[in-house]
Design an enzyme around this catalytic site. Structure first.
Site: not given
Length: 565
Positions: A271, A405, A148
């Site tokens: 992961c 990803y 942000h």
């Protein structure tokens, strides 16, 4: 001697010694959160999937432009004039708190400014997670989601400005700390043995002792959090299944346990960033947490089949319509992902809605009270704290599905990546790693028994580790080298614990062991695995380099230095 590092000189491929920036680490780019663009767009749950497509197809530029063009008209008191200067409207913090999650209008503060973001919430790229901040300061959330902190976002926020925090409520010119909500206040206490990479959000890998067991103990199972652990009441928790036409069916946890057949599957979760540290050390700097070889664990998962719940909700799984291509999932903390519909309904796919892990209720860190487990698929798709399922003609619009990803070529930089051109990671490549490297001697009763198994009577070295392949493909061979990869031998593939391997395919890792005389050891051990499709691991890292360091699976090397026994 176990050395969980690639720093040993003997373990470095010679062709990489002179790689520019070989030892440079861009620490400023190593974040536990997605590096993706502020570009994910919302879904509109009341629209059928074919109409939601227009929302999901939007990109960041469109999102920013729309926010500016369609910014709401702020209804607030006119600023007052004092000595010829306009003074902004001020609001007490009590007024801000009244405009929280359950209020018709929703306000936040940023610094000392007050914003009415009611009309922005439906367009927020991060989904409903923004509701955590309404009625109070947004600052602590932006410190987590640093994406942000750029001018484009500041410009959008300024369009919702309505005034300032009343100076009477400020302490030293700032909103006091007691009025700042801690989003991590519900996080549980973790085991001190976990190897922590970030505390908030919490990310930690399994230590060697956990990697050396077939079933990873719950408290040593690696933890990957994108945000905080949500406060979920098991008794009130609901799962909403949304069909393609917008129709919904709601299930309580008791409904799921009572109405569907219970199934247990043994599956490894890994992961996508597992071994990212190795790619950084052996090639170039990568974005993200610098995981060693412990962002992977294995467990027994108990729950019900996703396909059974989808069928009960009205999805025609036996004759799936062509426009149902994906199944999307959302967690209570607003994380989202999706998998292909073909995987979701595959009777041999073993996709589960899970409520028990290793025969105990799910721990908070692992999705209590309900999570998704997608065996053979990158763990990023196994959504925790699951509260919504949606069948759709498109994949999840979540930033973790569309702007993270994924993998790109070695020549592609973060700033030039075309995220829409790369498919989201689903199945993972073949993988292996050394988790234990120790000297053993016949003078030790414990070691002596192991040496007898391998017909050795001299000082030796026991090497152990894991191997794994996505898609349910079984490991058929593990090759190990004691001289940096010049010569190879085959390791013993260890059988799973009695009754521990469950599932239609090889969803769990295969542990392996190799014992050799110490006199035959060089300075670097190397391992590579081969799966049943004869896929194997690459020898060097540069060819598979990607700036995110995802799916690192080249040969795992571990330095060795003999010690006096």
């Amino acid at each position: 001697m176990l050395r969980r590092t690639l720093s040993h000189p003997a373990c470095r491929p010679r062709q990489l010694y002179k790689t520019p920036g070989f030892f440079k680490h861009d620490l400023g780019r190593q974040s536990s959160l997605s590096p993706s663009l502020y570009s994910t767009v919302p879904t509109c749950k009341n629209l059928p999937s074919n109409k939601r497509r227009v929302f999901g197809a939007s990109l960041s530029l469109f999102t920013f432009a729309a926010a500016v063009i369609y910014a709401p008209t702020v209804q607030a008191e006119a600023p007052t004039e004092h000595d010829g200067h306009f003074q902004p409207t001020t609001f007490r913090l009590d007024d801000v708190r009244k405009h929280g999650r359950n209020a018709e209008e929703k306000w936040i503060t940023k610094g000392n400014k007050v914003y009415n973001i009611t009309d922005w919430i439906p367009g927020h790229p991060g989904g409903e997670v923004i509701l955590r901040a309404v009625g109070g300061p947004v600052d602590q959330y932006w410190n987590i989601f640093t994406i942000h902190k750029k001018q484009d976002v500041y410009d959008i926020l300024d369009t919702f400005y309505i005034g300032e925090v009343d100076p009477r409520d400020l302490v030293d010119g700032r909103v006091p700390v007691e009025h700042v909500d801690d989003p991590f206040k519900n996080d549980p206490k973790r085991d001190d043995r976990l190897i922590v990479h970030s505390a908030r959000p919490f990310n930690a890998e399994t230590p060697a002792e956990g990697l050396n067991a077939y079933i990873t103990p719950d408290d040593l199972f690696y933890v990957r959090q994108h945000m905080w652990v949500p406060d979920v009441d098991e008794a009130k928790h609901k799962l909403v299944v949304e069909l393609a036409d917008g129709e919904e069916k709601v299930y309580s946890l008791d409904d799921i346990k009572r109405n569907f057949k219970e199934v247990t599957v043994t599956a490894t979760l890994q992961c996508s960033g597992n071994r990212r540290k190795h790619m950084t050390e052996e090639s170039r700097s990568t974005n993200g947490l610098q995981w060693d070889a412990g962002a992977i664990s294995n467990a027994k998962w108990t729950g019900v089949r996703l396909r059974d719940v989808l069928k009960d909700a009205g999805v025609p799984i036996d004759d799936l319509p062509q426009d149902i291509k994906h199944v999307q999932f959302v967690g209570a903390e607003a994380y989202g992902a999706s998998i292909p519909a073909a995987k979701a309904i595959d009777p041999l796919g073993d996709v589960l809605l899970v409520y028990k892990m290793n025969e105990k209720p799910l721990a908070l860190d692992h999705g209590h009270p309900l999570r998704l487990v997608v065996p053979g698929t990158v763990a990023a798709r196994s959504v925790k704290w699951l509260n919504r399922i949606r069948v759709s003609d498109e994949e999840s619009p979540s930033q973790w599905q569309r702007r993270d990803y994924k993998c790109f070529g070695p020549n592609v930089a973060a700033g030039t990546a075309d995220w829409d051109s790369a498919p989201a990671i689903q199945e993972t490549p073949v993988q292996s790693a050394i988790t234990s490297l120790r000297d053993i001697t016949p003078h030790s009763p414990r070691d002596g028994k192991l040496l007898q198994v391998y017909g050795l009577e001299e000082d030796s070295i026991a090497v152990e580790g894991y191997s794994f392949a996505g898609g349910g493909r079984a490991i058929i061979r593990v090759d190990v080298s004691a001289d940096g990869g010049r010569s190879w031998q085959q390791a013993e593939l260890l059988p799973p614990e009695d009754g521990a391997a469950k599932g239609a395919k090889a969803w769990a890792w295969t542990r392996w062991r190799w014992v050799l005389p110490r006199a035959q050891a060089g300075r670097c051990f190397v391992v590579k695995a081969v799966d049943e499709a004869y896929n194997t691991q690459a020898g060097e890292y540069e060819a598979n380099y990607n700036f995110r360091g995802n799916l690192t699976s080249s040969w795992h090397r571990m330095g060795y230095r003999a010690k006096v026994l």
